[in-house]
Design an enzyme around this catalytic site. Structure first.
Site, PDB file in Angstrom:
ATOM      1  N   ARG A  50      -8.984  -4.289 -13.599  1.00 24.47           N
ATOM      2  CA  ARG A  50      -9.286  -5.693 -13.524  1.00 24.47           C
ATOM      3  C   ARG A  50      -9.428  -6.179 -12.085  1.00 24.47           C
ATOM      4  O   ARG A  50      -9.837  -7.286 -11.822  1.00 24.47           O
ATOM      5  CB  ARG A  50      -8.144  -6.474 -14.217  1.00 24.47           C
ATOM      6  CG  ARG A  50      -8.223  -6.367 -15.756  1.00 24.47           C
ATOM      7  CD  ARG A  50      -6.977  -6.933 -16.381  1.00 24.47           C
ATOM      8  NE  ARG A  50      -6.057  -5.809 -16.468  1.00 24.47           N
ATOM      9  CZ  ARG A  50      -5.168  -5.674 -17.438  1.00 24.47           C
ATOM     10  NH1 ARG A  50      -5.023  -6.597 -18.342  1.00 24.47           N
ATOM     11  NH2 ARG A  50      -4.379  -4.635 -17.498  1.00 24.47           N
ATOM     12  N   GLY A  51      -9.073  -5.297 -11.160  1.00 22.60           N
ATOM     13  CA  GLY A  51      -8.971  -5.684  -9.750  1.00 22.60           C
ATOM     14  C   GLY A  51     -10.239  -6.226  -9.115  1.00 22.60           C
ATOM     15  O   GLY A  51     -10.173  -7.035  -8.193  1.00 22.60           O
ATOM     16  N   ASP A 106     -11.809  -3.099  -6.023  1.00 22.85           N
ATOM     17  CA  ASP A 106     -11.056  -3.987  -5.143  1.00 22.85           C
ATOM     18  C   ASP A 106     -10.613  -3.268  -3.878  1.00 22.85           C
ATOM     19  O   ASP A 106     -10.747  -3.773  -2.777  1.00 22.85           O
ATOM     20  CB  ASP A 106      -9.849  -4.610  -5.884  1.00 22.85           C
ATOM     21  CG  ASP A 106      -8.978  -3.574  -6.596  1.00 22.85           C
ATOM     22  OD1 ASP A 106      -9.286  -2.363  -6.566  1.00 22.85           O
ATOM     23  OD2 ASP A 106      -7.966  -3.983  -7.194  1.00 22.85           O
ATOM     24  N   ASP A 109      -7.654   3.436  -1.965  1.00 20.00           N
ATOM     25  CA  ASP A 109      -6.362   3.854  -1.418  1.00 20.00           C
ATOM     26  C   ASP A 109      -6.433   5.370  -1.168  1.00 20.00           C
ATOM     27  O   ASP A 109      -6.942   5.796  -0.136  1.00 20.00           O
ATOM     28  CB  ASP A 109      -5.276   3.447  -2.423  1.00 20.00           C
ATOM     29  CG  ASP A 109      -3.873   3.718  -1.938  1.00 20.00           C
ATOM     30  OD1 ASP A 109      -3.698   4.033  -0.760  1.00 20.00           O
ATOM     31  OD2 ASP A 109      -2.920   3.617  -2.742  1.00 20.00           O
ATOM     32  N   THR A 110      -5.999   6.183  -2.112  1.00 20.85           N
ATOM     33  CA  THR A 110      -6.149   7.634  -1.931  1.00 20.85           C
ATOM     34  C   THR A 110      -7.604   8.079  -2.076  1.00 20.85           C
ATOM     35  O   THR A 110      -8.004   9.115  -1.549  1.00 20.85           O
ATOM     36  CB  THR A 110      -5.326   8.414  -2.983  1.00 20.85           C
ATOM     37  OG1 THR A 110      -5.822   8.090  -4.284  1.00 20.85           O
ATOM     38  CG2 THR A 110      -3.848   8.061  -2.900  1.00 20.85           C
ATOM     39  N   GLY A 111      -8.382   7.304  -2.831  1.00 16.90           N
ATOM     40  CA  GLY A 111      -9.782   7.654  -3.078  1.00 16.90           C
ATOM     41  C   GLY A 111      -9.997   8.377  -4.401  1.00 16.90           C
ATOM     42  O   GLY A 111     -11.135   8.596  -4.812  1.00 16.90           O
ATOM     43  N   ASP A 165      -3.323  -6.880  -7.719  1.00 15.87           N
ATOM     44  CA  ASP A 165      -2.051  -7.224  -8.349  1.00 15.87           C
ATOM     45  C   ASP A 165      -0.949  -6.246  -7.982  1.00 15.87           C
ATOM     46  O   ASP A 165      -1.206  -5.146  -7.505  1.00 15.87           O
ATOM     47  CB  ASP A 165      -2.198  -7.149  -9.871  1.00 15.87           C
ATOM     48  CG  ASP A 165      -2.333  -5.691 -10.345  1.00 15.87           C
ATOM     49  OD1 ASP A 165      -3.241  -5.001  -9.842  1.00 15.87           O
ATOM     50  OD2 ASP A 165      -1.513  -5.237 -11.164  1.00 15.87           O
ATOM     51  N   ARG A 171      -2.859 -11.742  -8.879  1.00 20.43           N
ATOM     52  CA  ARG A 171      -4.328 -11.677  -8.853  1.00 20.43           C
ATOM     53  C   ARG A 171      -4.979 -13.015  -8.515  1.00 20.43           C
ATOM     54  O   ARG A 171      -6.091 -13.062  -7.997  1.00 20.43           O
ATOM     55  CB  ARG A 171      -4.866 -11.229 -10.221  1.00 20.43           C
ATOM     56  CG  ARG A 171      -4.486  -9.815 -10.623  1.00 20.43           C
ATOM     57  CD  ARG A 171      -5.339  -9.378 -11.813  1.00 20.43           C
ATOM     58  NE  ARG A 171      -4.814  -8.206 -12.507  1.00 20.43           N
ATOM     59  CZ  ARG A 171      -5.060  -6.942 -12.154  1.00 20.43           C
ATOM     60  NH1 ARG A 171      -5.784  -6.679 -11.100  1.00 20.43           N
ATOM     61  NH2 ARG A 171      -4.558  -5.946 -12.852  1.00 20.43           N
TER      62      ARG A 171
END
Ligand code: IMP
Ligand code: MG
Length: 188
Positions: A50-51, A106, A109-111, A165, A171
């Site tokens: 949902r980001g 959104d 991060d790690t990918g 979130d 959010r």
């Protein structure tokens, strides 16, 4: 809640990116996409739920090209920790064969999430596939993935707001803020 509560959530650390800064950056990305896809008549923005919801709804209204949107839902996280496990919770509806697809998330991060979804989409024969992320935690990448459009590169903070979130909270904040993990009390 006390009258002088500064933020609607008590776990907010600091505001890292203001609503104004986000708006400016989203406009720039939209202008770039409008330019890059000026010859495309099959442009699909494919958001990860949902980001990416807040980002995609702002971005789409600033792109001066015909386009459609679709969504996929994938999960990889519990709280602030990567489980390193990606699951498709719901798939997109569009047959993307022949479409110019921009995968929207959104944050990278790690990918692993983008790597996984990218490979899956490439198997479905889009005409082209690019990746767009509002935020990129560059120091956290564990896999190399091409990110074609990036809003902001940020240090390794856990952040919420503008769609992002922590355990579904935060959010609705119009800015991006760090989470004070010492103040954050998990529900689980
Ligand atoms: P990756 O697979 O490690 O790149 O994780 C990407 C996903 O993890 C994003 O789509 C977010 O849903 C979530 N995520 C990573 N970092 C954060 C953060 O700081 N705040 C909120 N969600 C995050
Ligand atoms: Mg996500």
């Amino acid at each position: 809640m006390s009258e002088d509560t500064k933020f609607p959530y008590d776990f907010i650390g600091e505001i890292l990116i203001t609503a104004e800064e986000i708006e400016e950056q989203v406009s720039d990305i939209a202008a770039q996409i409008s330019e890059d896809y000026r010859d495309s008549d099959k442009l699909l923005l494919l958001g990860l739920l949902r980001g990416s919801v807040v980002f995609i709804t702002d971005l789409m209204r600033k792109i001066q090209r015909p386009l459609t949107i679709d969504f996929m839902s994938v999960s990889s996280y519990v709280g602030a920790e990567s489980t390193g496990f990606i699951r498709i919770d719901s798939d997109h509806k569009t047959n993307i064969s022949g479409w110019d697809v921009i995968l929207i998330d959104d944050i990278v991060d790690t990918g692993y999430t983008i790597q996984y979804v990218r490979r899956l989409l490439l198997d479905r024969n889009p005409k082209s596939l690019r990746v767009c992320a509002l935020l990129d935690k560059v120091d956290r990448h564990e896999v190399e993935i091409p990110i074609d459009y990036v809003g902001f590169r940020i240090p390794d903070y856990f952040v919420v707001g503008y769609g992002l979130d922590i355990d579904e909270k935060g959010r609705n904040l119009p800015y991006v803020a760090s989470v004070d993990l010492e103040k954050y009390v998990s529900d689980s």
